[in-house]
Scaffold this motif. Structure first.
Motif, PDB file in Angstrom:
ATOM      1  N   VAL A  14       0.838  -1.200   0.000  1.00  0.00           N
ATOM      2  CA  VAL A  14       0.000   0.000   0.000  1.00  0.00           C
ATOM      3  C   VAL A  14       0.872   1.248   0.000  1.00  0.00           C
ATOM      4  N   VAL A  19       1.690   8.314  -5.639  1.00  0.00           N
ATOM      5  CA  VAL A  19       0.565   9.235  -5.533  1.00  0.00           C
ATOM      6  C   VAL A  19       0.874  10.456  -6.387  1.00  0.00           C
ATOM      7  N   ASN A 139      -5.999  -1.598   6.310  1.00  0.00           N
ATOM      8  CA  ASN A 139      -4.961  -1.249   5.335  1.00  0.00           C
ATOM      9  C   ASN A 139      -5.471  -0.211   4.344  1.00  0.00           C
ATOM     10  N   GLU A 140      -6.741  -0.297   4.012  1.00  0.00           N
ATOM     11  CA  GLU A 140      -7.328   0.714   3.126  1.00  0.00           C
ATOM     12  C   GLU A 140      -7.346   2.077   3.820  1.00  0.00           C
ATOM     13  N   LYS A 141      -7.677   2.086   5.117  1.00  0.00           N
ATOM     14  CA  LYS A 141      -7.643   3.336   5.883  1.00  0.00           C
ATOM     15  C   LYS A 141      -6.210   3.890   5.921  1.00  0.00           C
ATOM     16  N   TYR A 143      -3.785   3.350   3.750  1.00  0.00           N
ATOM     17  CA  TYR A 143      -3.483   3.866   2.421  1.00  0.00           C
ATOM     18  C   TYR A 143      -4.131   5.238   2.216  1.00  0.00           C
ATOM     19  N   ASP A 144      -5.405   5.350   2.578  1.00  0.00           N
ATOM     20  CA  ASP A 144      -6.120   6.619   2.404  1.00  0.00           C
ATOM     21  C   ASP A 144      -5.466   7.746   3.202  1.00  0.00           C
ATOM     22  N   LYS A 145      -5.079   7.453   4.438  1.00  0.00           N
ATOM     23  CA  LYS A 145      -4.433   8.480   5.265  1.00  0.00           C
ATOM     24  C   LYS A 145      -3.127   8.953   4.623  1.00  0.00           C
ATOM     25  N   ALA A 147      -2.139   8.558   1.423  1.00  0.00           N
ATOM     26  CA  ALA A 147      -2.397   9.160   0.106  1.00  0.00           C
ATOM     27  C   ALA A 147      -2.974  10.564   0.236  1.00  0.00           C
ATOM     28  N   ASP A 148      -3.934  10.740   1.143  1.00  0.00           N
ATOM     29  CA  ASP A 148      -4.527  12.067   1.334  1.00  0.00           C
ATOM     30  C   ASP A 148      -3.489  13.072   1.828  1.00  0.00           C
ATOM     31  N   TYR A 149      -2.677  12.616   2.782  1.00  0.00           N
ATOM     32  CA  TYR A 149      -1.633  13.516   3.279  1.00  0.00           C
ATOM     33  C   TYR A 149      -0.650  13.869   2.164  1.00  0.00           C
ATOM     34  N   LYS A 151      -1.111  13.918  -1.056  1.00  0.00           N
ATOM     35  CA  LYS A 151      -1.731  14.801  -2.043  1.00  0.00           C
ATOM     36  C   LYS A 151      -1.628  16.255  -1.595  1.00  0.00           C
TER      37      LYS A 151
END
Length: 195
Positions: A14, A19, A139-141, A143-145, A147-149, A151
């Motif tokens: 992940v 990104v 793991n999705e959470k 990844y999202d954390k 990736a969002d950071y 970005k």
């Protein structure tokens, strides 16, 4: 342990995902970027990388997640082991008494034990699936954390791309250390996690 290794492998995968972010500064001067000896990346650099291995070992959210999932896995393993031991004791007790029991009672006991064995197998499969589903969601959470950071970080810094670098990753064979923004990203992620 198998669950822990799987979690680490998934989390590493992940974290390795690149990104892309839009760049606020659209002017491209067409000159080669300067190489810096320090780990500070100049604004002329548009591609940077994060060391995924360091990210996973130093990101507080990942550490807490790993501890939480390991505890759940250990609890599930303990529960399963106690159920298996109880079943094995019951089978052993039946085997000791089997010669003294009438044929119809032996048959009914064997059927009951076979059902219990099937229930235990189903319980094992369901418990494993539940842990895997929770790991996938966590793991999705994660990844999202990340990736969002990244970005927001890339947008703020004017980077066009943030790559994931790992020693065992054959995709990136070499990366100049001046492009490494791992420490800065870890600090930012940990501060965001504390909030």
């Amino acid at each position: 342990m198998k669950t822990t290794l799987k979690l680490s492998g998934i989390a590493t995968a992940v974290a390795l995902v690149s990104v892309m972010a839009s760049c606020q500064n659209k002017d491209d001067k067409g000159t080669a970027p300067k190489k810096n000896d320090s780990t500070t990346v100049s604004n002329s650099e548009k591609i940077v990388y994060v060391n995924s291995d360091s990210l996973l070992t130093k990101y507080s959210y990942f550490k807490d997640l790993k501890v939480k999932l390991e505890a759940k896995s250990k609890t599930a393993q303990t529960d399963l082991a106690s159920k298996q031991q109880a079943f094995q004791r019951e089978v052993a007790q039946y085997q000791q008494q089997a010669n003294t029991l009438p044929a119809d009672q032996r048959a009914s006991t064997e059927e009951r034990l076979a059902r219990k064995q099937q229930e235990l197998q189903a319980y094992t499969q369901n418990a494993g699936a539940a842990i895997q589903n929770e790991q996938a969601a966590e793991n999705e959470k994660l990844y999202d954390k990340v990736a969002d950071y990244l970005k927001e970080y890339a947008k703020k810094k004017g980077y066009k791309m943030v790559l994931g670098y790992s020693k065992g990753n054959g995709t990136i064979l070499f990366a100049d250390e001046s492009l490494d923004v791992t420490s800065e990203v870890i600090v930012g992620l940990n501060e965001a996690y504390k909030k």
